[in-house]
Design a protein around this motif. Structure first.
Motif: not given
Ligand code: GDP
Length: 599
Positions: A106-120, A140-142, A436-445
């Motif tokens: 989603d261009a307005t939400q960006g990468i979420q936890a499930q995006t990462v685990s699904n991609a892996f 609000t798409a970015n 690790e940081s994900l863009g400027h305002d989010k982090v993946i833990m």
């Protein structure tokens, strides 16, 4: 269709990022369904799925696409994947049936936890990933930010991303082009022996079990004798076909196709998802990769609220299980709750869905007990046993140590909430290995947790700390030895088995206090004093007393109104019926409910 012009792919996405809308759009653009049917979203049809934004069953759909650049028709098989963490085993087996995947973000939400685990997960299955950034029609798409996230966290080159609006129909042609040009055709097996992967099944009351298959080599048609490798059972094929999206019978299924097979299989319990299907004679003896035995991770007791509804509950659970073999059931009875079932689920969400379906579709009022995981208990005798019900834990003097299941988890949270999230992690006995940081305002833990600790309220707490912006996903990890103890609840010195639980020693006291506090509020006064205690291995951690009172309930009636007196006595008798007696103490059923129930 020649093998070179077949593509098998799936769509993976975080919930609400637009998987269903995009699927429908693909079906509509290939004429597989007419636009006026678009309103009812086709791929996930169950009400509950729609409501909760998840897909429980994977449905494959075959589309024919005319690729103008080559002036050729292609057969595109979309294998749907379920969208939630509990179902990662289902995602996994759908992936084994594909050569590529669209990763929708989603261009307005960006990468979420499930995006990462699904991609892996897709990477592990060596699928070609096509990144799709959806909802670009929204103000609000970015795009820039999401592209940077793709490069930073998933190492996917940003220029490969396709910008789309599934809703407005933007960028869909580019998706078809990428599916054809980037995803490889199905691999070939020169020996032409029948090999098909069973990636799902449904039960139909008229046709019996319908197998969803991905053909890897050879062909299969009506009348063929087939063998299921893992069970070594043989059947005769009655019908084969494809989904368009409704079932359409075909002459035969060939290598590279995805479709269905109906044989004389009576019960879903006879088959294993992920199994390989081949010829009865001259078939293969090597299974296709992708087989993974499914095993439940979360257990809970399910009882009818009204014990006269036991048969109704039994029927309902058995019906549910036919279509969802991932549920395990065994009879269980409890002094406090009567006759019921011990049920195993893939995860907490799976459990909630089953509970809701029981009451909504089958109209049974149920009580569910506090969920438990499977503990591996090593005894001093050298034996190891598996315990999914604390009441079944052997006496501590026999136990050498207890191990509990851990999960590996990804949390994606706004940077400003890291402190509070860290606190939540440690409260839940978790550990954070890296961030690790994900863009400027989010982090993946990247974290590890005991599964038991995140079962009940972890997700809610995460959402509340992060004002809804945090997300989490997990996959099962190894068992680890922990300092776990059995917490006993004693009423006047007698342990109440139904209230025992397995807890980490650091939490035994607080949990014990909270249970006896709830008991104290709900057990009426008796003629004698009642001691409520929480104990671990004979050591008392907490105690509360309920003081004695006089018995004569009629004492507060003045004068001699005999009917009033009788009424009171009858009322008291009725109250007694809903009590369970332990030693000399009557404990009301709702006291058990309050302590045992999930929420
Ligand atoms: P899923 O959970 O991934 O299957 O997501 P859905 O396809 O159900 O979409 C979730 C919500 O996003 C729905 O309300 C859709 O109408 C909306 N949606 C999906 N794609 C788009 C899009 O391209 N643009 C806009 N504006 N909304 C979209």
């Amino acid at each position: 269709f020649p093998r070179e012009r077949i593509r098998n792919f799936c769509i993976i996405a975080h919930v609400d990022h637009g998987k269903t809308t995009l699927s429908d759009r693909l079906l509509q653009m290939t004429g597989t369904v007419a636009e006026n049917k678009m309103k009812e979203q086709i791929l996930d049809s169950m009400d509950l799925e729609r409501e909760r934004g998840i897909t429980i069953k994977a449905h494959p759909v075959t589309m024919i696409y005319y690729f103008p650049e080559e002036k050729e028709h292609y057969q595109l098989n979309l294998i749907d994947t379920p969208g939630h963490v509990d179902f990662s085993y289902e995602v996994s087996r759908s992936l084994s049936a594909c050569e590529g995947a669209l990763l929708v973000i989603d261009a307005t939400q960006g990468i979420q936890a499930q995006t990462v685990s699904n991609a892996f997960l897709a990477e592990k299955h060596r699928l070609v990933l096509i990144p799709v950034i959806n909802k670009i029609d929204l103000p609000t798409a970015n795009l820039t930010l999401v592209k940077k996230q793709l490069e930073d966290s998933l190492a996917i080159p940003a220029d490969e991303a396709i910008a789309t609006s599934a809703k407005e129909g933007i960028g869909i042609d580019q998706i078809f082009k990428a599916i054809i040009q980037k995803i490889p055709p199905p691999p070939s097996f020169p020996d032409q022996i029948l090999r098909a992967l069973i990636f799902d099944s449904v039960y139909d009351p008229y046709k019996g079990v319908i197998l969803y298959v991905r053909m890897f080599s050879g062909k299969v048609k009506k009348g063929d004798k087939i063998l299921l490798l893992s069970s070594n059972k043989t059947y005769e094929v009655k019908e084969v076909g494809v989904f368009c999206p409704k079932m359409v019978p075909e002459e035969a299924l060939y290598e590279g196709n995805s479709g269905y097979i109906i044989a004389n299989i009576k019960n879903t319990a006879e088959i294993k998802i992920g199994d390989t299907l081949t010829w009865e004679t001259g078939g293969t003896t090597t299974a296709l990769p992708g087989f993974q035995e499914i095993s439940p991770m979360v257990f809970s007791g399910i009882y009818p609220l009204n014990s006269s509804e036991f048969e109704k509950l039994k029927n309902a659970i058995q019906k549910l299980q036919i279509n969802d073999p991932a549920i395990t059931i065994s009879p269980e009875s409890s002094v406090a709750l009567g006759s019921g079932f011990r049920c195993g689920f893939l995860g907490l969400l799976h459990m909630e869905i089953v509970q809701q379906r029981l009451s909504r579709e089958y109209g049974v009022d149920i009580i569910t007990t506090y969920p438990s995981v499977i503990y591996k208990v090593s005894l001093r005798s050298g034996k190891t046993i598996e315990v999914d019900n604390p009441a079944k834990l052997p006496d501590p003097s026999y136990i050498d140590h207890i191990a509990e299941p851990y999960v590996k988890s990804y949390l994606i949270v706004p940077s400003e909430n890291i402190g509070e999230v860290m606190q939540l992690i440690s409260e839940k006995r978790g550990s954070c290995e890296s961030t690790e940081s994900l863009g400027h305002d989010k982090v993946i833990m990247h974290c590890y947790f005991p599964l038991n600790e995140i079962l009940v309220d972890f997700n809610d707490k995460l959402k509340s700390i992060t004002h809804g912006y945090g997300s989490m996903d997990y996959t099962p990890d190894e068992y680890r030895i922990s300092d776990l103890v059995k917490l006993d609840i004693l009423v006047n010195g007698e342990p109440i088995e139904a209230l025992s639980c397995i807890v980490h020693s650091s939490k035994a006291e607080s949990r014990g206090r909270s249970i006896i506090h709830k008991l104290k509020e709900r057990i009426p006064r008796h003629l004698f004093k009642i001691a409520l205690q929480a104990a671990v291995g004979g050591k008392i951690l907490a105690r509360e007393d309920i003081g004695a009172i006089g018995k004569n309930v009629t004492a507060k009636c003045y004068g001699g109104d005999i009917t009033r007196k009788r009424k009171l006595l009858e009322k008291q008798k009725e109250g007694k019926k809903r009590m369970k007696t332990f030693g000399k103490v009557d404990i009301p059923q709702d006291a058990f409910l309050e302590i045992l129930k999930t929420d």
